[in-house]
Design a protein around this motif. Structure first.
Motif, PDB file in Angstrom:
ATOM      1  N   VAL A  20      16.448  -1.376  -2.663  1.00 64.17           N
ATOM      2  CA  VAL A  20      16.803  -1.126  -4.057  1.00 64.17           C
ATOM      3  C   VAL A  20      15.861  -1.886  -4.983  1.00 64.17           C
ATOM      4  O   VAL A  20      15.371  -1.339  -5.983  1.00 64.17           O
ATOM      5  CB  VAL A  20      18.285  -1.497  -4.320  1.00 64.17           C
ATOM      6  N   LEU A  21      15.579  -3.148  -4.675  1.00 68.66           N
ATOM      7  CA  LEU A  21      14.673  -3.942  -5.509  1.00 68.66           C
ATOM      8  C   LEU A  21      13.263  -3.360  -5.510  1.00 68.66           C
ATOM      9  O   LEU A  21      12.612  -3.308  -6.560  1.00 68.66           O
ATOM     10  CB  LEU A  21      14.646  -5.396  -5.031  1.00 68.66           C
ATOM     11  N   LEU A  22      12.770  -2.911  -4.357  1.00 70.93           N
ATOM     12  CA  LEU A  22      11.439  -2.319  -4.304  1.00 70.93           C
ATOM     13  C   LEU A  22      11.378  -1.006  -5.083  1.00 70.93           C
ATOM     14  O   LEU A  22      10.376  -0.728  -5.761  1.00 70.93           O
ATOM     15  CB  LEU A  22      11.007  -2.105  -2.858  1.00 70.93           C
ATOM     16  N   ILE A  23      12.413  -0.205  -5.015  1.00 69.75           N
ATOM     17  CA  ILE A  23      12.450   1.046  -5.781  1.00 69.75           C
ATOM     18  C   ILE A  23      12.445   0.746  -7.280  1.00 69.75           C
ATOM     19  O   ILE A  23      11.695   1.365  -8.052  1.00 69.75           O
ATOM     20  CB  ILE A  23      13.673   1.899  -5.380  1.00 69.75           C
ATOM     21  N   GLN A  24      13.260  -0.221  -7.703  1.00 73.91           N
ATOM     22  CA  GLN A  24      13.298  -0.591  -9.119  1.00 73.91           C
ATOM     23  C   GLN A  24      11.960  -1.165  -9.575  1.00 73.91           C
ATOM     24  O   GLN A  24      11.490  -0.861 -10.670  1.00 73.91           O
ATOM     25  CB  GLN A  24      14.434  -1.590  -9.390  1.00 73.91           C
ATOM     26  N   LEU A  25      11.350  -1.981  -8.746  1.00 69.43           N
ATOM     27  CA  LEU A  25      10.038  -2.544  -9.070  1.00 69.43           C
ATOM     28  C   LEU A  25       9.003  -1.427  -9.182  1.00 69.43           C
ATOM     29  O   LEU A  25       8.167  -1.432 -10.092  1.00 69.43           O
ATOM     30  CB  LEU A  25       9.617  -3.563  -8.001  1.00 69.43           C
ATOM     31  N   GLY A  26       9.073  -0.463  -8.267  1.00 67.34           N
ATOM     32  CA  GLY A  26       8.166   0.682  -8.316  1.00 67.34           C
ATOM     33  C   GLY A  26       8.337   1.498  -9.580  1.00 67.34           C
ATOM     34  O   GLY A  26       7.365   2.023 -10.128  1.00 67.34           O
ATOM     35  N   ARG A  27       9.554   1.635 -10.063  1.00 67.76           N
ATOM     36  CA  ARG A  27       9.800   2.365 -11.307  1.00 67.76           C
ATOM     37  C   ARG A  27       9.209   1.641 -12.511  1.00 67.76           C
ATOM     38  O   ARG A  27       8.742   2.262 -13.458  1.00 67.76           O
ATOM     39  CB  ARG A  27      11.294   2.566 -11.525  1.00 67.76           C
ATOM     40  N   VAL A  28       9.259   0.306 -12.475  1.00 71.59           N
ATOM     41  CA  VAL A  28       8.780  -0.476 -13.610  1.00 71.59           C
ATOM     42  C   VAL A  28       7.256  -0.575 -13.623  1.00 71.59           C
ATOM     43  O   VAL A  28       6.617  -0.340 -14.645  1.00 71.59           O
ATOM     44  CB  VAL A  28       9.419  -1.885 -13.609  1.00 71.59           C
ATOM     45  N   VAL A  29       6.651  -0.939 -12.485  1.00 71.53           N
ATOM     46  CA  VAL A  29       5.204  -1.180 -12.465  1.00 71.53           C
ATOM     47  C   VAL A  29       4.419  -0.062 -11.805  1.00 71.53           C
ATOM     48  O   VAL A  29       3.202  -0.038 -11.893  1.00 71.53           O
ATOM     49  CB  VAL A  29       4.865  -2.525 -11.784  1.00 71.53           C
ATOM     50  N   GLY A  30       5.061   0.840 -11.120  1.00 71.77           N
ATOM     51  CA  GLY A  30       4.365   1.942 -10.470  1.00 71.77           C
ATOM     52  C   GLY A  30       4.283   1.763  -8.965  1.00 71.77           C
ATOM     53  O   GLY A  30       4.495   0.670  -8.424  1.00 71.77           O
ATOM     54  N   LEU A  31       3.939   2.851  -8.270  1.00 72.58           N
ATOM     55  CA  LEU A  31       3.897   2.849  -6.812  1.00 72.58           C
ATOM     56  C   LEU A  31       2.777   1.970  -6.255  1.00 72.58           C
ATOM     57  O   LEU A  31       3.024   1.118  -5.398  1.00 72.58           O
ATOM     58  CB  LEU A  31       3.736   4.285  -6.288  1.00 72.58           C
ATOM     59  N   LEU A  32       1.549   2.174  -6.738  1.00 75.14           N
ATOM     60  CA  LEU A  32       0.414   1.433  -6.173  1.00 75.14           C
ATOM     61  C   LEU A  32       0.523  -0.083  -6.394  1.00 75.14           C
ATOM     62  O   LEU A  32       0.269  -0.850  -5.465  1.00 75.14           O
ATOM     63  CB  LEU A  32      -0.901   1.980  -6.711  1.00 75.14           C
ATOM     64  N   PRO A  33       0.896  -0.552  -7.584  1.00 75.29           N
ATOM     65  CA  PRO A  33       1.070  -2.001  -7.732  1.00 75.29           C
ATOM     66  C   PRO A  33       2.176  -2.569  -6.825  1.00 75.29           C
ATOM     67  O   PRO A  33       2.054  -3.681  -6.309  1.00 75.29           O
ATOM     68  CB  PRO A  33       1.428  -2.185  -9.206  1.00 75.29           C
ATOM     69  N   THR A  34       3.238  -1.804  -6.610  1.00 74.39           N
ATOM     70  CA  THR A  34       4.325  -2.262  -5.734  1.00 74.39           C
ATOM     71  C   THR A  34       3.841  -2.376  -4.297  1.00 74.39           C
ATOM     72  O   THR A  34       4.081  -3.387  -3.630  1.00 74.39           O
ATOM     73  CB  THR A  34       5.535  -1.317  -5.825  1.00 74.39           C
ATOM     74  N   VAL A  35       3.139  -1.341  -3.816  1.00 69.16           N
ATOM     75  CA  VAL A  35       2.589  -1.387  -2.455  1.00 69.16           C
ATOM     76  C   VAL A  35       1.565  -2.515  -2.345  1.00 69.16           C
ATOM     77  O   VAL A  35       1.530  -3.248  -1.352  1.00 69.16           O
ATOM     78  CB  VAL A  35       1.976  -0.017  -2.072  1.00 69.16           C
ATOM     79  N   GLY A  36       0.743  -2.681  -3.380  1.00 69.02           N
ATOM     80  CA  GLY A  36      -0.233  -3.768  -3.384  1.00 69.02           C
ATOM     81  C   GLY A  36       0.431  -5.132  -3.320  1.00 69.02           C
ATOM     82  O   GLY A  36      -0.038  -6.033  -2.615  1.00 69.02           O
ATOM     83  N   LEU A  37       1.537  -5.290  -4.051  1.00 73.71           N
ATOM     84  CA  LEU A  37       2.271  -6.557  -4.027  1.00 73.71           C
ATOM     85  C   LEU A  37       2.824  -6.841  -2.633  1.00 73.71           C
ATOM     86  O   LEU A  37       2.726  -7.973  -2.138  1.00 73.71           O
ATOM     87  CB  LEU A  37       3.408  -6.526  -5.053  1.00 73.71           C
TER      88      LEU A  37
END
Length: 174
Positions: A20-37
């Motif tokens: 849930v946290l990763l999905i929310q983070l992906g919504r806020v900053v985008g898919l590529l930055p989330t995967v990069g993080l």
């Protein structure tokens, strides 16, 4: 909380919360930055775990060569191992816990809390220090009445936990 509850929390609720946290983070900053993080924390965690692991290993060797039992070094090694495993697991919460276990300052704070919890459990009798065949170990208090053990009939020897000395078991009570 019993063992089943803890396992449920660890293997079901924590991964769901992480997702849930990763999905929310992906919504806020985008898919590529989330995967990069996720990739960056995994790589940084592996590097930090290796560096801390080497440092702990040399302290372990130093304590052994000085004729001391490496109690703190073993505890640090366990924390570094668990922290590295948490950092390799994708997620925000596991990364926070993993980094906390790898950084010496926060690792000491966590270890002090773990020691106090262990001392309390020993005092309450939920964890007993027992010996079997001359070896010291822990019993969790599952099954049977306190003091009763299946097997070779050796009675438990209960000791005190002193953080500066480790576990002290009075051998004259055998």
């Amino acid at each position: 909380m019993n063992l089943f509850g803890r396992l449920f929390l660890l293997f079901v609720l924590v991964p769901i919360l992480e997702l849930v946290l990763l999905i929310q983070l992906g919504r806020v900053v985008g898919l590529l930055p989330t995967v990069g993080l996720v990739l960056l924390t995994g790589a940084a965690g592996a590097w930090l775990a290796r560096a801390e692991g080497v440092r702990v290993f040399f302290r372990f060797q130093s304590e052994l060569s000085g004729g001391q039992l490496p109690g703190q070094a073993l505890f640090d090694g366990l924390c570094v191992l668990v922290g590295g495993a948490f950092l390799l697991t994708p997620g925000v919460l596991t990364d926070l816990v993993g980094f906390a276990l790898l950084v010496p300052f926060s690792r000491r704070w966590i270890q002090q809390r773990m020691r106090r919890s262990l001392e309390r459990q020993i005092e309450q009798g939920t964890i007993r220090v027992v010996t079997f065949g001359g070896r010291q170990g822990f019993a969790s208090g599952f099954g049977g009445a306190p003091g009763s053990h299946a097997g070779d009939g050796v009675e438990p020897i209960v000791g005190d936990l002193d953080p500066s000395k480790g576990i002290e078991v009075p051998l004259d009570e055998r």
